[in-house]
Design a protein around this motif. Structure first.
Motif, PDB file in Angstrom:
ATOM      1  N   LYS A  80       0.967  -1.333  -0.053  1.00 11.29           N
ATOM      2  CA  LYS A  80       0.022  -0.098  -0.175  1.00 11.29           C
ATOM      3  C   LYS A  80       1.053   0.967   0.017  1.00 11.29           C
ATOM      4  O   LYS A  80       0.597   2.300  -0.803  1.00 11.29           O
ATOM      5  N   ALA A  81       1.893   1.347   0.669  1.00 12.64           N
ATOM      6  CA  ALA A  81       2.809   2.412   0.946  1.00 12.64           C
ATOM      7  C   ALA A  81       3.486   2.735  -0.493  1.00 12.64           C
ATOM      8  O   ALA A  81       3.648   3.640  -0.923  1.00 12.64           O
ATOM      9  N   ILE A  82       3.998   1.535  -1.312  1.00 17.05           N
ATOM     10  CA  ILE A  82       4.608   1.614  -2.478  1.00 17.05           C
ATOM     11  C   ILE A  82       3.372   2.114  -3.628  1.00 17.05           C
ATOM     12  O   ILE A  82       3.868   3.033  -4.317  1.00 17.05           O
ATOM     13  N   VAL A  83       2.428   1.639  -3.348  1.00 18.32           N
ATOM     14  CA  VAL A  83       1.201   2.253  -4.392  1.00 18.32           C
ATOM     15  C   VAL A  83       1.062   3.565  -4.112  1.00 18.32           C
ATOM     16  O   VAL A  83       1.027   4.336  -5.167  1.00 18.32           O
ATOM     17  N   GLU A  84       1.083   4.148  -2.961  1.00 18.06           N
ATOM     18  CA  GLU A  84       0.756   5.332  -2.486  1.00 18.06           C
ATOM     19  C   GLU A  84       2.044   6.357  -3.142  1.00 18.06           C
ATOM     20  O   GLU A  84       1.919   7.422  -3.830  1.00 18.06           O
ATOM     21  N   LEU A  85       3.117   5.831  -2.778  1.00 15.93           N
ATOM     22  CA  LEU A  85       4.591   6.664  -3.211  1.00 15.93           C
ATOM     23  C   LEU A  85       4.443   6.531  -4.856  1.00 15.93           C
ATOM     24  O   LEU A  85       4.652   7.876  -5.411  1.00 15.93           O
ATOM     25  N   SER A  87       1.958   6.439  -6.852  1.00 17.91           N
ATOM     26  CA  SER A  87       0.944   7.302  -7.256  1.00 17.91           C
ATOM     27  C   SER A  87       1.156   8.779  -7.242  1.00 17.91           C
ATOM     28  O   SER A  87       0.815   9.579  -8.050  1.00 17.91           O
ATOM     29  N   ARG A  88       1.878   9.163  -6.069  1.00 17.37           N
ATOM     30  CA  ARG A  88       2.308  10.610  -5.909  1.00 17.37           C
ATOM     31  C   ARG A  88       3.436  10.985  -6.736  1.00 17.37           C
ATOM     32  O   ARG A  88       3.579  12.126  -7.069  1.00 17.37           O
ATOM     33  N   THR A  89       4.394  10.028  -6.932  1.00 13.45           N
ATOM     34  CA  THR A  89       5.489  10.495  -7.700  1.00 13.45           C
ATOM     35  C   THR A  89       5.440  10.532  -9.089  1.00 13.45           C
ATOM     36  O   THR A  89       6.234  11.361  -9.543  1.00 13.45           O
ATOM     37  N   ILE A  90       4.860   9.703  -9.689  1.00 12.89           N
ATOM     38  CA  ILE A  90       4.560   9.665 -11.358  1.00 12.89           C
ATOM     39  C   ILE A  90       3.454  10.686 -11.580  1.00 12.89           C
ATOM     40  O   ILE A  90       2.464  10.469 -11.184  1.00 12.89           O
ATOM     41  N   PRO A  91       3.918  11.665 -12.355  1.00  6.73           N
ATOM     42  CA  PRO A  91       3.042  12.886 -12.667  1.00  6.73           C
ATOM     43  C   PRO A  91       1.886  12.398 -13.684  1.00  6.73           C
ATOM     44  O   PRO A  91       2.146  11.387 -14.344  1.00  6.73           O
ATOM     45  N   LEU A 123      -0.326  -3.600 -10.757  1.00  5.69           N
ATOM     46  CA  LEU A 123      -0.857  -4.414 -10.186  1.00  5.69           C
ATOM     47  C   LEU A 123      -2.098  -4.312  -9.143  1.00  5.69           C
ATOM     48  O   LEU A 123      -3.234  -4.913  -8.973  1.00  5.69           O
ATOM     49  N   ASN A 124      -2.077  -2.993  -8.771  1.00  7.66           N
ATOM     50  CA  ASN A 124      -2.997  -2.429  -7.763  1.00  7.66           C
ATOM     51  C   ASN A 124      -3.842  -1.308  -8.308  1.00  7.66           C
ATOM     52  O   ASN A 124      -4.391  -0.762  -7.794  1.00  7.66           O
ATOM     53  N   GLY A 125      -3.800  -1.367  -9.659  1.00 10.00           N
ATOM     54  CA  GLY A 125      -4.884  -0.634 -10.421  1.00 10.00           C
ATOM     55  C   GLY A 125      -4.468   0.826 -10.879  1.00 10.00           C
ATOM     56  O   GLY A 125      -5.124   1.706 -11.289  1.00 10.00           O
ATOM     57  N   VAL A 126      -3.221   1.333 -10.597  1.00 12.45           N
ATOM     58  CA  VAL A 126      -2.568   2.587 -11.133  1.00 12.45           C
ATOM     59  C   VAL A 126      -2.373   2.354 -12.519  1.00 12.45           C
ATOM     60  O   VAL A 126      -1.646   1.573 -12.757  1.00 12.45           O
ATOM     61  N   ILE A 127      -2.747   3.321 -13.320  1.00 15.91           N
ATOM     62  CA  ILE A 127      -2.521   3.224 -14.691  1.00 15.91           C
ATOM     63  C   ILE A 127      -1.310   4.275 -15.039  1.00 15.91           C
ATOM     64  O   ILE A 127      -1.432   5.373 -14.697  1.00 15.91           O
ATOM     65  N   ILE A 128      -0.234   3.438 -15.305  1.00 16.53           N
ATOM     66  CA  ILE A 128       1.041   4.109 -15.632  1.00 16.53           C
ATOM     67  C   ILE A 128       1.212   4.030 -16.977  1.00 16.53           C
ATOM     68  O   ILE A 128       1.326   2.791 -17.507  1.00 16.53           O
ATOM     69  N   ILE A 129       1.404   4.933 -17.732  1.00 13.46           N
ATOM     70  CA  ILE A 129       1.550   5.027 -19.408  1.00 13.46           C
ATOM     71  C   ILE A 129       3.354   5.056 -19.395  1.00 13.46           C
ATOM     72  O   ILE A 129       3.950   5.901 -18.832  1.00 13.46           O
TER      73      ILE A 129
END
Length: 178
Positions: A80-85, A87-91, A123-129
């Motif tokens: 969860k901490a990695i996902v949050e990090l 999500s906040r870091t990738i613009p 894997l936790n649903g963050v869409i990163i292009i």
């Protein structure tokens, strides 16, 4: 200690019944996954573990032991901490994309760990292009960006499946079941 199989049998459930229930939580669940959980080959994700506890009417500590239950919680919190990090870091937005090297520097990790973090977030649903042009990583709500990423990942998956075909054929020729 793993009491999943024992508890399943106590309740009169089959592996198939358990996998059908777990599919509601994660559609990748099948009888093979239930068997792997029962045999301690792997641990389920937090969501799947919670679903297993519900269907088997037991706590994580009862199914896996207190130490493993605590380890599962620690790993879940870490993810969860990695996902949050991430999500906040990738613009957001292609124009704000961050190169992987710069991302690793910002995260203060090496390149391999940065890619690992991106994988966990995805894997936790963050869409990163990340497009092939090397523009870097960015998040987007733009359906065109998401479609390009979807097609790119589908092409990668098909390439991997194509490579596996020759390996699979060779194993069959050798008499191995695959």
């Amino acid at each position: 200690m793993n009491r999943i199989k024992e508890r399943r049998i106590e309740l009169g459930y089959t592996q198939s019944m358990i996998s059908t229930y777990l599919k509601k939580t994660d559609n990748r669940m099948d009888v093979g996954m239930v068997s792997r959980f029962e045999n301690g080959v792997c641990l389920p994700t937090e969501k799947v573990a919670d679903a297993l506890c519900t269907v088997l009417q037991a706590t994580k500590a009862e199914l896996w032991g207190e130490e493993t239950a605590q380890e599962m919680k620690r790993k879940s919190d870490e993810q969860k901490a990695i996902v949050e990090l991430i999500s906040r870091t990738i613009p957001f937005g292609r124009e704000n994309a961050i190169k992987r090297y710069d991302l690793a520097k910002v995260l203060q990790v090496d390149d391999r760990k940065a890619r690992h973090y991106i994988g966990i977030a995805r894997l936790n649903g963050v869409i990163i292009i990340n497009e092939q042009g090397g523009d870097g990583y960015f998040q987007s709500d733009d359906v065109k960006d998401i479609m390009r990423q979807y097609k790119q990942e589908t092409n990668r998956a098909m390439t991997i499946l194509s490579r596996r075909k020759a390996i699979r054929n060779r194993l069959k020729e050798a008499g191995d079941e695959v």
